[in-house]
Design a protein around this motif. Structure first.
Motif, PDB file in Angstrom:
ATOM      1  N   LEU A  29      48.895  10.007  86.630  1.00 46.05           N
ATOM      2  CA  LEU A  29      49.791  10.467  85.791  1.00 46.05           C
ATOM      3  C   LEU A  29      50.062  11.932  85.759  1.00 46.05           C
ATOM      4  CD1 LEU A  29      49.510   8.325  82.448  1.00 46.05           C
ATOM      5  CD2 LEU A  29      51.136   8.155  84.285  1.00 46.05           C
ATOM      6  N   VAL A  30      48.831  12.550  85.905  1.00 47.91           N
ATOM      7  CA  VAL A  30      48.800  14.083  86.155  1.00 47.91           C
ATOM      8  C   VAL A  30      49.599  14.392  87.348  1.00 47.91           C
ATOM      9  CG1 VAL A  30      47.391  16.290  86.714  1.00 47.91           C
ATOM     10  CG2 VAL A  30      46.443  14.604  84.943  1.00 47.91           C
ATOM     11  N   GLY A  31      49.555  13.897  88.460  1.00 44.12           N
ATOM     12  CA  GLY A  31      50.150  14.155  89.563  1.00 44.12           C
ATOM     13  C   GLY A  31      51.566  13.787  89.543  1.00 44.12           C
ATOM     14  N   ILE A  32      51.747  12.576  88.692  1.00 44.23           N
ATOM     15  CA  ILE A  32      53.438  12.388  88.730  1.00 44.23           C
ATOM     16  C   ILE A  32      54.168  13.044  88.013  1.00 44.23           C
ATOM     17  CG2 ILE A  32      54.808  10.265  87.696  1.00 44.23           C
ATOM     18  CD1 ILE A  32      52.963   8.317  88.313  1.00 44.23           C
ATOM     19  N   VAL A  74      49.011   1.947  90.908  1.00 41.52           N
ATOM     20  CA  VAL A  74      50.132   1.102  91.200  1.00 41.52           C
ATOM     21  C   VAL A  74      50.767   1.127  89.651  1.00 41.52           C
ATOM     22  CG1 VAL A  74      51.491  -0.799  91.283  1.00 41.52           C
ATOM     23  CG2 VAL A  74      49.726  -0.311  93.136  1.00 41.52           C
ATOM     24  N   ALA A  75      49.683   1.049  88.539  1.00 44.14           N
ATOM     25  CA  ALA A  75      50.375   0.843  87.245  1.00 44.14           C
ATOM     26  C   ALA A  75      50.794   2.278  86.923  1.00 44.14           C
ATOM     27  CB  ALA A  75      49.043   0.682  86.418  1.00 44.14           C
ATOM     28  N   ALA A  76      50.345   3.080  87.460  1.00 49.46           N
ATOM     29  CA  ALA A  76      50.748   4.649  86.917  1.00 49.46           C
ATOM     30  C   ALA A  76      52.271   4.783  87.500  1.00 49.46           C
ATOM     31  CB  ALA A  76      49.880   5.826  87.498  1.00 49.46           C
ATOM     32  N   VAL A  79      54.789   2.485  85.387  1.00 52.87           N
ATOM     33  CA  VAL A  79      55.007   2.860  83.875  1.00 52.87           C
ATOM     34  C   VAL A  79      55.961   3.945  83.848  1.00 52.87           C
ATOM     35  CG1 VAL A  79      52.991   1.812  83.073  1.00 52.87           C
ATOM     36  CG2 VAL A  79      52.878   4.108  83.733  1.00 52.87           C
ATOM     37  N   THR A  80      55.815   4.828  84.940  1.00 54.54           N
ATOM     38  CA  THR A  80      56.606   5.688  85.114  1.00 54.54           C
ATOM     39  C   THR A  80      58.029   5.643  85.924  1.00 54.54           C
ATOM     40  OG1 THR A  80      55.573   6.751  86.998  1.00 54.54           O
ATOM     41  CG2 THR A  80      55.114   7.640  84.916  1.00 54.54           C
TER      42      THR A  80
END
Length: 465
Positions: A29-32, A74-76, A79-80
């Motif tokens: 999430l930080v990277g996304i 994959v989940a991250a 969800v984005t």
């Protein structure tokens, strides 16, 4: 007192794998959220974090760990808002890259993996290059499919960002403090010299903010090298991570956009930041290796090479320091002289190897029965001495009896005598009985006299002087 921030009990495998999945999910999430619109992330810590954890904790590196990491990846993405196909492709490449780096590092000596050898930085660079290349090659084909750009641009950007992330993050994970680490040497350095290296980094940041120009990337190099010579590899790597990310952000702000339009400039910046971190990392590894060699040398000089307890000279030095501190306090200090009963018979009947094993076992037994603050040393042959700080006469006598009992009850098996037992005679003297001006030599002589009385009265007993 130094206390590493570590769990004393390892997590069960299911909890460890669940924690890994959650950690990878959060790192993704930080990277996304650091992605430019429609392209790859500016900073992607998940792969380096995964590699560092798998190398640091070999028991974690089982097939369920890769499954847990894949779920987090994959989940991250899902969800984005990413599609299933994009999430599977890109994160499959992420896993392949981290796995390639793990294969390079997994069989290395633990000291190399903990960044305590001069060659550690080179192995880490090799692993980072391998992981970055494998991941970039596996993922670059996604560029024309999902980002409408040439695969060569994605190859360049993927490789450079992964190389930078691995070289900045993996050292922090590998060198993080552990429970068995010795206290850092900086505790013995005056406070002003402990903060001076990091202060030089802050000064360099201020100077390059004022001066600017193309040479600003190198302004922090002297400070980083000073930190590498002064601090542990963990602290040095952590400072390098902060400084290099700040440097990259400062150079890029208003100048670069981390997209294919600036691929060559971004590649140059990231490789430059990677090399900026490599020098201090190599110095920190060499400094750690030197510090460990000095610790081993100091241990060899200060400790008896057979039993592992303090050697005579080191025992006397530490005993004098304890005596100066505790002699005039309320509880005072006690000294024990310990001698193995009938030790000559063991050597004559069973051989010197059996005698050596007996001394080792007795030293281990006494060490287990002493308090953490007590000091045990071997004065020579079968004779040991103990200093008991902050112990009243009654407490000292109880400890001496505990030593005698634990030796008497413990079997010391050897090849020649599997059920061999031994006893010790102990002479005890308390500082209060000799006045406040008695030195350690005087206490040892008094304890030795009490020891000879214990032997004269039948051995395997404690006599007070």
């Amino acid at each position: 007192m130094y206390r590493p921030f570590l769990l004393h009990r390892p997590l069960s495998p299911p909890l460890a794998w669940l924690g890994l999945s959650v950690l990878i999910f959060a790192a993704c999430l930080v990277g996304i959220f650091a992605r430019p619109i429609g392209f790859l992330s500016v900073f992607w810590p998940a792969n380096a974090l995964l590699l560092g954890l798998l190398v640091r904790y070999p028991r974690l590196a089982r097939p369920p760990a890769w499954v847990a990491a894949a779920v987090g990846y994959v989940a991250a993405d899902l969800v984005t808002g990413s599609s299933w196909s994009m999430a599977l492709w890109l994160n499959g490449a992420n896993l392949l890259g981290a796995t390639a780096g793990w294969l390079v590092l997994r069989r290395l000596d633990e000291r190399i993996r903990r960044l305590q050898r001069t060659i550690s930085a080179l192995y880490l660079l090799l692993a980072a290059l391998t992981a970055s290349a494998v991941g970039a090659l596996a993922g670059c084909g996604a560029a024309p499919v999902y980002f409408n750009s040439p695969w060569t641009d994605l190859l360049s950007l993927w490789f450079s960002t992964e190389l930078m992330n691995y070289m900045l993050i993996v050292p922090v994970v590998l060198a993080a403090p552990r429970a068995d680490d010795p206290p850092p040497a900086t505790q013995e350095v005056p406070l002003i010299w402990r903060v001076a290296p990091v202060s030089s980094l802050l000064l360099a940041e201020g100077v390059r903010t004022v001066i600017g120009g193309p040479g600003m990337l190198a302004f922090v190099v002297p400070g980083l090298l000073w930190c590498a010579l002064s601090y542990s590899p963990f602290v040095s790597s952590l400072l390098s991570l902060v400084v290099c990310l700040w440097t990259m952000a400062g150079v890029a702000t208003g100048v670069l956009n981390f997209t294919p339009a600036h691929a060559s400039d971004v590649f140059s910046l990231r490789v430059g930041v990677t090399l900026l971190a490599l020098g201090p990392l190599a110095v920190a590894c060499a400094s750690a290796a030197r510090a460990e060699a000095l610790r081993r040398l100091d241990h060899a000089v200060r400790h008896d090479d057979l039993t592992g307890v303090l050697a005579r000279r080191a025992f006397l030095q530490q005993g004098e320091r304890l005596l100066a501190r505790y002699q005039r306090e309320s509880a005072g200090l006690a000294v024990l002289m310990v001698d193995v009963d009938h030790f000559k018979q063991v050597n004559d009947q069973l051989g010197h190897d059996a005698g050596d094993q007996l001394l080792i076992g007795i030293a281990q037994a006494m060490t287990s029965a002493l308090r953490p603050q007590d000091v045990l040393g071997r004065l020579g042959g079968e004779e040991f001495a103990v200093v008991l700080p902050d112990a009243s006469p009654a407490e000292a006598h109880a400890i001496a009896e505990r030593l005698r009992t634990v030796v008497e009850q413990r079997p010391f098996g050897t090849a020649q005598a599997p059920e061999q037992h031994a006893t010790v005679s102990i002479g005890l003297v308390h500082s209060a009985s000799l006045g406040g001006d008695a030195d350690l030599d005087t206490l040892l002589l008094a304890a030795d006299a009490a020891l000879y009385r214990a032997k004269a009265e039948g051995r395997n007993r404690v006599m007070t002087g």
